[in-house]
Design an enzyme around this catalytic site. Structure first.
Site, PDB file in Angstrom:
ATOM      1  CD  GLN A  75      -3.094  -0.433  -0.085  1.00  0.00           C
ATOM      2  OE1 GLN A  75      -3.181   0.742  -0.391  1.00  0.00           O
ATOM      3  NE2 GLN A  75      -3.787  -1.376  -0.701  1.00  0.00           N
ATOM      4  CB  SER A  76       4.233   1.909  -1.330  1.00  0.00           C
ATOM      5  OG  SER A  76       4.991   3.033  -1.678  1.00  0.00           O
ATOM      6  CG  ASN A  77       0.822   6.685   1.020  1.00  0.00           C
ATOM      7  OD1 ASN A  77      -0.342   6.474   0.668  1.00  0.00           O
ATOM      8  ND2 ASN A  77       1.203   6.598   2.293  1.00  0.00           N
ATOM      9  CB  CYS A  79       4.673   2.438  -5.082  1.00  0.00           C
ATOM     10  SG  CYS A  79       6.229   1.704  -4.521  1.00  0.00           S
TER      11      CYS A  79
END
Ligand SMILES: Cc1ncc(COP(=O)(O)O)c(C=O)c1O
Length: 334
Positions: A75-77, A79
């Protein structure tokens, strides 16, 4: 020289971001809480990462790259913001995500896919050797005639962190014109580029607040102190900048992961609900709510009253969606 370094970027974010006063929260706790709205830098690329990506994409384009690779949690912001900027600039993005493909995309991952990113899923073990994965993927791209550019985790290197040196400069102008005098400035720490930029900015622009980073990972604080020193050291070395003096003790990073990175307690989720109701502001579960709660605790322990405090809202709103089931229960009081 500093001026030209800070202008060596692609202007992508909606800047300057506002500084707002949180009236009801301030009254409740007895200090003056101001919030720097870096959650409003964009929609698809919202949050703190876009400031770093302005510099990193400029570098990628200077090097004639056509594909960017980066990595992070599922859930990387960071990325998601990278995928958004790549699409906007007509480039491809390859995201190396720690986690498994799920039958239904949610939150940031849904946006990654909407934005046309290629996703490579890796296990936590494989992620520990992410540099090797970058190499394999870059080679694969080169064989297909593409020109890859690697952005490290969180965009936190001596190029990306300039986004937050710039944010410090922006903040200085704002606090002077608003006549506020923050004694403390808080930001979440995930890969430490934001902290490193704000820290160097504080030195270069001669500001006298204490900068406190809340480490939302289970990695030791010392690791991030070293990283801050390394990023700043490499930057100063590259530009043959006159030495900036600081002590390691000035880098103040406190623990704040709670039960783990990207893992939420009911107390944290309840705080998201409360701040939303009371201030009309959405904190995210992975970074900003943890930073917010640890800020309150830190200021309580120091018995801070009547002083100005500034909190960086670094974004992350899409992280609430994968928590929808638990948030529903809390909202409905179940
Ligand atoms: C919403 C949000 N806040 C804070 C951070 C922490 O910033 P940094 O990685 O520069 O420490 C991140 C990324 O890691 C983030 O996505």
């Amino acid at each position: 020289m500093l001026q030209s370094i800070l202008e060596n970027r692609i202007h992508l974010a909606n800047l300057p971001t506002r500084i707002e006063y949180l009236e009801r929260t301030s009254k409740r706790y007895g200090f003056n809480l101001y919030i720097k709205r870096d959650d409003l830098t964009d929609i698809a690329a919202s949050g703190n990462k876009i400031r770093k990506l302005e510099f990193l994409f400029k570098d990628a384009m200077n090097k004639r790259a056509d594909t960017v690779l980066t990595c992070g949690g599922i859930q990387s912001n960071h990325c998601r913001a990278t995928a958004a900027i790549a699409a906007k600039l007509g480039m491809k993005s390859v995201l190396i995500l720690r986690g498994k493909k799920e039958p239904i995309y949610d939150g940031n991952l849904l946006l990654d896919k909407l934005l046309g990113a290629d996703v490579v899923y890796v296990t936590p073990e494989e992620y520990k050797k992410v540099d090797e994965v970058f190499e394999v993927e870059s080679e694969r791209l080169r064989k297909r005639g593409r020109k890859p550019y690697i952005i490290p985790e969180g965009g936190s290197n001596e190029i990306g962190f300039l986004g937050y040196v710039n944010a410090a400069r922006e903040m200085k102008e704002q606090i002077e014109s608003m006549d506020i005098h923050p004694r403390y400035v808080f930001t979440a720490v995930g890969s430490a580029g934001t902290y490193a930029g704000l820290f160097l900015g504080k030195k270069l622009f001669d500001m006298d607040y204490e900068l406190i980073g809340v480490n939302v990972t289970k990695d030791p604080e010392e690791k991030f102190v070293k990283r801050v020193e390394n990023i700043i050291g490499r930057f100063l070395g590259n530009y043959k900048f006159s030495q900036v003096d600081f002590d390691e003790e000035e880098i103040e990073i406190i623990p704040g992961a709670g039960i783990g990175y990207a893992m939420s307690t009911d107390e944290e989720l309840t705080q998201i609900v409360n701040v939303a109701k009371v201030e009309g502001l959405i904190l995210d579960p992975v970074y900003t709510v943890k930073c917010f709660l640890h800020m309150l605790e830190y200021l309580r322990q120091k018995a801070v009253r009547d002083e100005d405090v500034l909190f960086f809202h670094t974004g992350g709103i899409y992280g609430i969606y994968p928590n929808k089931e638990r948030l529903t229960k809390i909202i409905d009081g179940k």
